[in-house]
Write a protein that holds these residues in place. Structure first.
Motif, short mmCIF file in Angstrom:
data_model
loop_
_atom_site.label_atom_id
_atom_site.label_comp_id
_atom_site.label_asym_id
_atom_site.label_seq_id
_atom_site.Cartn_x
_atom_site.Cartn_y
_atom_site.Cartn_z
N UNK A 59 8.69 -1.20 5.40
CA UNK A 59 9.15 -2.01 4.27
C UNK A 59 10.49 -2.67 4.57
N UNK A 60 11.36 -1.97 5.30
CA UNK A 60 12.66 -2.55 5.65
C UNK A 60 12.48 -3.80 6.49
N UNK A 61 11.60 -3.72 7.48
CA UNK A 61 11.35 -4.88 8.33
C UNK A 61 10.74 -6.01 7.52
N UNK A 62 9.76 -5.69 6.68
CA UNK A 62 9.11 -6.72 5.87
C UNK A 62 10.11 -7.39 4.93
N UNK A 63 10.99 -6.60 4.31
CA UNK A 63 11.96 -7.17 3.37
C UNK A 63 12.94 -8.08 4.09
N UNK A 257 0.01 -1.66 7.48
CA UNK A 257 1.30 -2.09 6.98
C UNK A 257 1.25 -3.03 5.79
N UNK A 258 0.05 -3.41 5.35
CA UNK A 258 -0.04 -4.36 4.24
C UNK A 258 0.54 -3.78 2.95
N UNK A 259 0.30 -2.49 2.71
CA UNK A 259 0.89 -1.87 1.53
C UNK A 259 2.41 -1.84 1.59
N UNK A 262 3.64 -5.20 0.70
CA UNK A 262 3.55 -5.40 -0.74
C UNK A 262 4.78 -4.82 -1.43
N UNK A 263 5.13 -3.59 -1.10
CA UNK A 263 6.26 -2.93 -1.76
C UNK A 263 7.57 -3.64 -1.46
N UNK A 283 4.25 -10.41 -4.22
CA UNK A 283 3.93 -9.25 -3.38
C UNK A 283 2.50 -9.31 -2.87
N UNK A 284 1.56 -9.67 -3.75
CA UNK A 284 0.16 -9.75 -3.34
C UNK A 284 -0.06 -10.83 -2.29
N UNK A 285 0.64 -11.94 -2.43
CA UNK A 285 0.50 -13.03 -1.47
C UNK A 285 1.08 -12.62 -0.11
#
Length: 339
Positions: A59-63, A257-259, A262-263, A283-285
């Motif tokens: 999540x850190x990387x995604x954010x 990692x999709x979830x 999303x978070x 988030x869904x997109x």
């Protein structure tokens, strides 16, 4: 090891949302196969790569890819592979100082098997670094706009969520499969409890989804949400009515990692004060776009890609929706994506 010289977040020049991700970091071993076996057997892999993972870590990387200023806070062991975790965070622009080693501890390790359809099977060994972890220093949270925690490091998550409540900072809990007692403790402390289907079943076994969300609200959170794979996201605010949002349909390449994406995207959107529905659509997109790319969270999208893929009505500035609005409907388009 304790953290010396703790510094609070500084407000970035471009007013980025500041997110503290608290929880799990793991060393991953990823195997790609043509198909997951139906029975025990020896299965050849088409490819293999060592990698990084863990709910809060991903999540850190995604954010960060979505434009947030991010600090990762967690506990790992002392193995040589831990260097790869910190190097990955730095490469993605995530502040790694809160990812601290536990003397004599071992880091979580996962084997992830991904088939040709993008579906995955995960085998995990938690290690003992989290069980032997020293306490979270809440000075690391100072200045955060959003706290995003997972249930793997329960004591750390509880401390972060209590801090967020006391400071009136938005708190999001990524609720996945864990002992029911751990989930009950953390759901009672968070503002947003965002469940996977399996996590909701672990929290409220035997209940239908609607009833399980009501159970979570009664348990103490302000908003209870569940992602349901290809089916619409459901959520409800305390005192509100059940909301539904369809998710984009994609031909998944890799759902790993999709979830977590999303978070991360939800936390960012809430930090930007978007409405509940607009935040869920963002988030869904983001999660749908991640499913189109691999490997793992390294397929997480950049912000411009998510904004471009959003339906016009869900883009920033398209018109305010009341936070906590109770109108039901499908705001992310009629297509669906696995999360």
């Amino acid at each position: 090891m304790g953290n010396c010289g703790v510094q609070r977040y500084s407000r970035p020049m471009n007013d980025m949302v500041r997110i503290a991700c608290v929880g799990h970091a793991a060393l991953d071993h990823v195997f790609e196969v043509d198909a997951l076996p139906a029975r025990p057997t020896k299965t050849p892999a088409r490819s293999y790569r060592p990698g990084t993972g863990g709910m809060a870590f991903n999540a850190a990387i995604a954010a960060a890819r979505l434009g947030a200023a991010v600090r990762m806070i967690g506990r790992v062991g002392c193995e040589p592979g831990v260097r790869m975790l910190r190097e990955r965070l730095r490469a993605e622009g995530v502040e790694p100082r809160g990812l601290e080693s536990v003397p004599g501890g071992t880091t979580s390790v996962s084997a992830i098997v991904v088939d040709a359809r993008g579906e995955r099977q995960i085998f995990n060994h938690r290690g003992n670094a989290i069980a032997a972890a020293h306490p979270l220093d809440t000075r690391l949270l100072q200045g955060a706009d959003v706290v995003l925690a997972d249930p793997r490091w329960v004591a750390g998550a509880a401390a972060a969520l209590r801090w967020a409540r006391a400071q009136r900072v938005t708190a999001v809990l990524d609720v996945d499969v864990a002992p029911a007692s751990d989930l009950q403790q953390l759901v009672a402390l968070t503002e947003w409890a965002v469940f996977s289907e399996a996590g909701l079943a672990a929290y409220a076994p035997g209940l239908a989804v609607r009833d399980a969300l009501q159970c979570a609200l009664a348990g103490g959170c302000e908003v209870a949400m569940v992602t349901r794979g290809e089916r619409p996201v459901w959520w409800q605010r305390r005192g509100g009515t059940l909301q539904r949002l369809a998710v984009p349909r994609v031909s998944a390449v890799d759902t790993t990692g999709a979830g977590d994406v999303f978070h991360a995207a939800l936390a960012l959107a809430l930090g930007e004060r978007r409405s509940d529905r607009a935040a869920a659509a963002f988030a869904a997109t983001a999660a749908a776009l991640k499913c189109l790319a691999g490997p793992g969270v390294l397929g997480a999208p950049q912000r411009h890609a998510v904004e471009r893929a959003l339906p016009p009505a869900r883009r920033p500035g398209a018109g305010p929706a009341a936070r906590g609005a109770t109108t039901e409907g499908c705001g992310a388009g009629s297509h669906r994506a696995a999360m």
